[in-house]
Scaffold this motif. Structure first.
Motif, PDB file in Angstrom:
ATOM      1  N   ARG A 165      19.852  39.340  21.929  1.00 29.30           N
ATOM      2  CA  ARG A 165      19.842  41.022  22.762  1.00 29.30           C
ATOM      3  C   ARG A 165      21.359  41.319  21.070  1.00 29.30           C
ATOM      4  O   ARG A 165      21.369  40.630  20.865  1.00 29.30           O
ATOM      5  CB  ARG A 165      20.442  40.975  23.433  1.00 29.30           C
ATOM      6  N   PRO A 166      21.087  42.784  20.891  1.00 23.86           N
ATOM      7  CA  PRO A 166      21.945  43.440  19.840  1.00 23.86           C
ATOM      8  C   PRO A 166      22.837  43.227  19.956  1.00 23.86           C
ATOM      9  O   PRO A 166      23.223  43.038  18.854  1.00 23.86           O
ATOM     10  CB  PRO A 166      21.770  44.482  20.401  1.00 23.86           C
ATOM     11  N   ARG A 167      23.501  43.083  21.046  1.00 18.68           N
ATOM     12  CA  ARG A 167      24.998  43.455  20.793  1.00 18.68           C
ATOM     13  C   ARG A 167      25.545  41.562  22.593  1.00 18.68           C
ATOM     14  O   ARG A 167      26.639  42.214  22.757  1.00 18.68           O
ATOM     15  CB  ARG A 167      25.052  44.631  21.993  1.00 18.68           C
ATOM     16  N   LYS A 168      24.655  41.726  22.661  1.00 12.77           N
ATOM     17  CA  LYS A 168      24.841  40.103  23.299  1.00 12.77           C
ATOM     18  C   LYS A 168      24.677  39.069  22.882  1.00 12.77           C
ATOM     19  O   LYS A 168      23.712  38.464  22.615  1.00 12.77           O
ATOM     20  CB  LYS A 168      24.717  40.312  24.869  1.00 12.77           C
ATOM     21  N   GLU A 169      25.645  37.972  23.111  1.00 10.14           N
ATOM     22  CA  GLU A 169      25.485  36.841  22.605  1.00 10.14           C
ATOM     23  C   GLU A 169      25.327  35.746  23.980  1.00 10.14           C
ATOM     24  O   GLU A 169      24.912  34.226  23.360  1.00 10.14           O
ATOM     25  CB  GLU A 169      26.651  36.183  21.584  1.00 10.14           C
ATOM     26  N   ASP A 170      25.124  36.013  24.900  1.00 16.56           N
ATOM     27  CA  ASP A 170      25.018  35.218  26.203  1.00 16.56           C
ATOM     28  C   ASP A 170      23.538  34.817  27.097  1.00 16.56           C
ATOM     29  O   ASP A 170      23.283  34.251  28.045  1.00 16.56           O
ATOM     30  CB  ASP A 170      26.451  35.584  27.471  1.00 16.56           C
ATOM     31  N   SER A 171      23.194  35.597  26.740  1.00 13.83           N
ATOM     32  CA  SER A 171      21.419  35.847  27.022  1.00 13.83           C
ATOM     33  C   SER A 171      20.336  36.698  25.584  1.00 13.83           C
ATOM     34  O   SER A 171      20.826  36.475  24.564  1.00 13.83           O
ATOM     35  CB  SER A 171      21.660  36.413  28.272  1.00 13.83           C
ATOM     36  N   ALA A 172      19.359  36.425  25.770  1.00  8.00           N
ATOM     37  CA  ALA A 172      18.097  36.911  25.701  1.00  8.00           C
ATOM     38  C   ALA A 172      17.036  37.773  26.593  1.00  8.00           C
ATOM     39  O   ALA A 172      17.227  37.393  27.521  1.00  8.00           O
ATOM     40  CB  ALA A 172      17.621  35.355  24.800  1.00  8.00           C
TER      41      ALA A 172
END
Length: 67
Positions: free
Chosen positions: A27-34
């Motif tokens: 995800r462009p601006r999230k690191e906790d998910s895809a």
């Protein structure tokens, strides 16, 4: 999510649903998910539960998609 996690999830989705068109992307601006896609169509989000290390897949189904 880390790139190696995304790669493992991508392989899992392709194998589990027997569909090579499934893709797991960062995800462009999230690191906790895809994000999960079927070709160009967005299907849902995979989240990692940091406490137990499991992954959860969330998919919204719109009413118009059922008709």
């Amino acid at each position: 999510m880390k790139p190696d996690e995304i790669k493992k999830l991508d392989a899992y989705f392709k194998r589990a649903f027997q569909n090579p068109r499934l893709q797991v992307k960062a995800r462009p601006r999230k690191e906790d998910s895809a994000e999960v896609y079927l070709g160009d169509e967005f299907l849902g989000i995979v989240f990692k539960d940091e406490e137990d290390g499991d992954y959860n897949f969330s998919m919204a189904i719109l009413d118009i998609d059922l008709n």
